[in-house]
Scaffold this motif. Structure first.
Motif, PDB file in Angstrom:
ATOM      1  N   ALA A   1       0.832  -1.206   0.000  1.00 52.04           N
ATOM      2  CA  ALA A   1       0.000   0.000   0.000  1.00 52.04           C
ATOM      3  C   ALA A   1       0.868   1.258   0.000  1.00 52.04           C
ATOM      4  CB  ALA A   1      -0.928  -0.004   1.205  1.00 52.04           C
ATOM      5  N   SER A   2       1.922   1.246   0.813  1.00 52.93           N
ATOM      6  CA  SER A   2       2.814   2.416   0.859  1.00 52.93           C
ATOM      7  C   SER A   2       3.546   2.597  -0.464  1.00 52.93           C
ATOM      8  CB  SER A   2       3.828   2.265   1.997  1.00 52.93           C
ATOM      9  OG  SER A   2       3.190   2.303   3.255  1.00 52.93           O
ATOM     10  N   LEU A   3       4.021   1.493  -1.022  1.00 50.51           N
ATOM     11  CA  LEU A   3       4.713   1.568  -2.306  1.00 50.51           C
ATOM     12  C   LEU A   3       3.788   2.095  -3.396  1.00 50.51           C
ATOM     13  CD1 LEU A   3       6.777  -1.755  -2.297  1.00 50.51           C
ATOM     14  CD2 LEU A   3       7.692   0.582  -2.262  1.00 50.51           C
ATOM     15  N   ALA A   4       2.546   1.663  -3.366  1.00 50.07           N
ATOM     16  CA  ALA A   4       1.589   2.125  -4.367  1.00 50.07           C
ATOM     17  C   ALA A   4       1.413   3.636  -4.300  1.00 50.07           C
ATOM     18  CB  ALA A   4       0.243   1.422  -4.176  1.00 50.07           C
ATOM     19  N   ARG A   5       1.404   4.186  -3.083  1.00 52.48           N
ATOM     20  CA  ARG A   5       1.274   5.643  -2.940  1.00 52.48           C
ATOM     21  C   ARG A   5       2.503   6.351  -3.508  1.00 52.48           C
ATOM     22  NH1 ARG A   5      -1.179   4.097   2.023  1.00 52.48           N
ATOM     23  NH2 ARG A   5       0.789   4.311   3.153  1.00 52.48           N
ATOM     24  N   TRP A   6       3.689   5.814  -3.235  1.00 47.91           N
ATOM     25  CA  TRP A   6       4.909   6.416  -3.773  1.00 47.91           C
ATOM     26  C   TRP A   6       4.923   6.334  -5.303  1.00 47.91           C
ATOM     27  CZ3 TRP A   6       8.036   9.615  -1.460  1.00 47.91           C
ATOM     28  CH2 TRP A   6       8.161   9.579  -0.077  1.00 47.91           C
ATOM     29  N   ILE A   7       4.494   5.201  -5.833  1.00 49.85           N
ATOM     30  CA  ILE A   7       4.471   5.030  -7.290  1.00 49.85           C
ATOM     31  C   ILE A   7       3.513   6.024  -7.926  1.00 49.85           C
ATOM     32  CG2 ILE A   7       3.748   3.457  -9.135  1.00 49.85           C
ATOM     33  CD1 ILE A   7       4.884   1.170  -7.428  1.00 49.85           C
ATOM     34  N   ARG A   8       2.337   6.215  -7.317  1.00 51.63           N
ATOM     35  CA  ARG A   8       1.382   7.181  -7.860  1.00 51.63           C
ATOM     36  C   ARG A   8       1.980   8.589  -7.869  1.00 51.63           C
ATOM     37  NH1 ARG A   8      -2.531   4.034  -5.064  1.00 51.63           N
ATOM     38  NH2 ARG A   8      -2.419   5.419  -3.257  1.00 51.63           N
ATOM     39  N   ALA A   9       2.697   8.935  -6.801  1.00 50.79           N
ATOM     40  CA  ALA A   9       3.300  10.268  -6.718  1.00 50.79           C
ATOM     41  C   ALA A   9       4.387  10.441  -7.774  1.00 50.79           C
ATOM     42  CB  ALA A   9       3.876  10.486  -5.318  1.00 50.79           C
ATOM     43  N   LEU A  10       5.213   9.427  -7.970  1.00 55.86           N
ATOM     44  CA  LEU A  10       6.288   9.516  -8.959  1.00 55.86           C
ATOM     45  C   LEU A  10       5.744   9.494 -10.382  1.00 55.86           C
ATOM     46  CD1 LEU A  10       8.871   7.200  -7.173  1.00 55.86           C
ATOM     47  CD2 LEU A  10       9.150   9.643  -7.647  1.00 55.86           C
ATOM     48  N   ARG A  11       4.645   8.790 -10.590  1.00 50.29           N
ATOM     49  CA  ARG A  11       3.996   8.820 -11.901  1.00 50.29           C
ATOM     50  C   ARG A  11       3.379  10.189 -12.163  1.00 50.29           C
ATOM     51  NH1 ARG A  11       0.125   3.772 -12.859  1.00 50.29           N
ATOM     52  NH2 ARG A  11       0.213   4.560 -14.998  1.00 50.29           N
ATOM     53  N   ALA A  12       2.829  10.798 -11.126  1.00 45.48           N
ATOM     54  CA  ALA A  12       2.244  12.128 -11.287  1.00 45.48           C
ATOM     55  C   ALA A  12       3.310  13.144 -11.691  1.00 45.48           C
ATOM     56  CB  ALA A  12       1.566  12.565  -9.994  1.00 45.48           C
ATOM     57  N   ASP A  13       4.528  12.940 -11.217  1.00 51.32           N
ATOM     58  CA  ASP A  13       5.647  13.809 -11.598  1.00 51.32           C
ATOM     59  C   ASP A  13       6.310  13.345 -12.896  1.00 51.32           C
ATOM     60  OD1 ASP A  13       5.344  15.552  -9.562  1.00 51.32           O
ATOM     61  OD2 ASP A  13       7.020  14.853  -8.354  1.00 51.32           O
ATOM     62  N   GLU A  14       5.738  12.324 -13.527  1.00 49.72           N
ATOM     63  CA  GLU A  14       6.206  11.794 -14.817  1.00 49.72           C
ATOM     64  C   GLU A  14       7.641  11.265 -14.724  1.00 49.72           C
ATOM     65  OE1 GLU A  14       5.634  14.885 -17.682  1.00 49.72           O
ATOM     66  OE2 GLU A  14       3.456  14.655 -17.692  1.00 49.72           O
ATOM     67  N   LEU A  15       7.989  10.675 -13.580  1.00 46.62           N
ATOM     68  CA  LEU A  15       9.324  10.117 -13.398  1.00 46.62           C
ATOM     69  C   LEU A  15       9.325   8.598 -13.516  1.00 46.62           C
ATOM     70  CD1 LEU A  15      10.545  12.323 -10.403  1.00 46.62           C
ATOM     71  CD2 LEU A  15      11.059  12.598 -12.850  1.00 46.62           C
ATOM     72  N   LEU A  16       8.198   7.966 -13.245  1.00 44.94           N
ATOM     73  CA  LEU A  16       8.078   6.508 -13.351  1.00 44.94           C
ATOM     74  C   LEU A  16       6.956   6.142 -14.308  1.00 44.94           C
ATOM     75  CD1 LEU A  16       8.409   4.858  -9.805  1.00 44.94           C
ATOM     76  CD2 LEU A  16      10.101   4.942 -11.633  1.00 44.94           C
ATOM     77  N   GLU A  17       7.087   4.944 -14.890  1.00 47.79           N
ATOM     78  CA  GLU A  17       6.027   4.351 -15.697  1.00 47.79           C
ATOM     79  C   GLU A  17       5.724   2.968 -15.128  1.00 47.79           C
ATOM     80  OE1 GLU A  17       7.609   4.098 -19.589  1.00 47.79           O
ATOM     81  OE2 GLU A  17       7.503   6.241 -19.986  1.00 47.79           O
ATOM     82  N   VAL A  18       4.504   2.529 -15.313  1.00 43.89           N
ATOM     83  CA  VAL A  18       4.093   1.194 -14.868  1.00 43.89           C
ATOM     84  C   VAL A  18       3.506   0.457 -16.055  1.00 43.89           C
ATOM     85  CG1 VAL A  18       2.572  -0.124 -13.366  1.00 43.89           C
ATOM     86  CG2 VAL A  18       3.677   1.941 -12.506  1.00 43.89           C
ATOM     87  N   GLU A  19       4.053  -0.705 -16.355  1.00 47.93           N
ATOM     88  CA  GLU A  19       3.521  -1.556 -17.420  1.00 47.93           C
ATOM     89  C   GLU A  19       2.768  -2.704 -16.770  1.00 47.93           C
ATOM     90  OE1 GLU A  19       3.670  -1.454 -20.771  1.00 47.93           O
ATOM     91  OE2 GLU A  19       4.603   0.515 -20.718  1.00 47.93           O
ATOM     92  N   GLY A  20       1.501  -2.817 -17.069  1.00 51.95           N
ATOM     93  CA  GLY A  20       0.721  -3.902 -16.493  1.00 51.95           C
ATOM     94  C   GLY A  20      -0.589  -3.369 -15.952  1.00 51.95           C
TER      95      GLY A  20
END
Length: 231
Positions: free
Chosen positions: A173-192
């Motif tokens: 759950a915590s990782l998901a929040r960090w991933i959402r934040a980094l995706r919002a800043d366009e720094l990470l992508e998620v495939e799947g």
């Protein structure tokens, strides 16, 4: 030895022919590649650029050359240089040929080995710091995730939630929040499947990759600034 692969696509961007070299590059078979839209094999961050270049090729006959990433079936990716041009098709059908070869990541060009070594050193140093200080005050989860994504890309592997959990100790759950934040800043992508990150591949965006290498490159080549030295 010519390491250039060639892919033939139709006016819709769908693959109609591949050579053995391209299959080896993508770690896939001709029967699974033929019939696949080239855009599906392209990293999401490169979609807009590649679509624009291909539309101009189809509509105006303007050949293009670009550097982008292709996504393999195992979700790992590879940087390529691709040149597209119109070629003679059969039965009057329009055909376009992509000449593809492996490439380094886009400019600014820096020694990838030094950048990777520096990143690995930082990850090891942060692991040691956590082990010695053992305090939640000394954490930087966003940076850890970006660093791990960079190493995974350089090694041609896939970064998963399991990897991040093992490295950071955070819950899903915590990782998901960090991933959402980094995706919002366009720094990470998620495939799947965004709804089930357990099976997703996590990687740097093109912007994240460029910013990370800019930062690490400056650290690798760091020199003291006389204006900030303490006398």
């Amino acid at each position: 030895m010519d390491k250039t692969s060639r892919v033939e696509i139709d006016s819709r961007g769908t693959i109609v022919r591949v050579d053995p070299s391209f299959c080896a590059m993508m770690r896939d078979t001709p029967d699974r590649l033929v019939g696949t839209p080239m855009l599906i094999l392209t990293a999401p961050a490169d979609h807009a650029k590649c679509t624009s270049l291909f539309v101009r090729l189809v509509d105006q006959g303007v050949a293009f050359a670009t550097v982008k990433r292709l996504i393999r079936r195992d979700m790992s990716h590879i940087w390529i240089f691709s040149r597209g041009e119109e070629t003679a098709g059969e039965n009057g059908e329009r055909r376009f040929t992509l000449s593809i070869r492996e490439s380094a990541a886009p400019v600014p060009r820096r020694d990838p080995g030094k950048l990777l070594d520096a990143t690995r050193f930082m990850i090891a140093a942060r692991r040691q710091r956590r082990a010695i200080f053992a305090s939640p005050l000394f954490t930087d989860h966003a940076w850890d995730m970006i660093s791990l994504a960079y190493v995974a890309e350089a090694e041609g592997t896939v970064l998963t939630m399991a990897d991040l959990t093992a490295e950071t100790g955070l819950t899903t759950a915590s990782l998901a929040r960090w991933i959402r934040a980094l995706r919002a800043d366009e720094l990470l992508e998620v495939e799947g499947d965004d709804g089930d990150l357990q099976d997703a591949a996590i990687r740097l965006s093109a912007l994240g990759h460029r910013k990370f290498e800019e930062h690490i490159g400056k650290l690798v080549n760091w020199e003291p600034d006389e204006d900030v030295l303490v006398s």
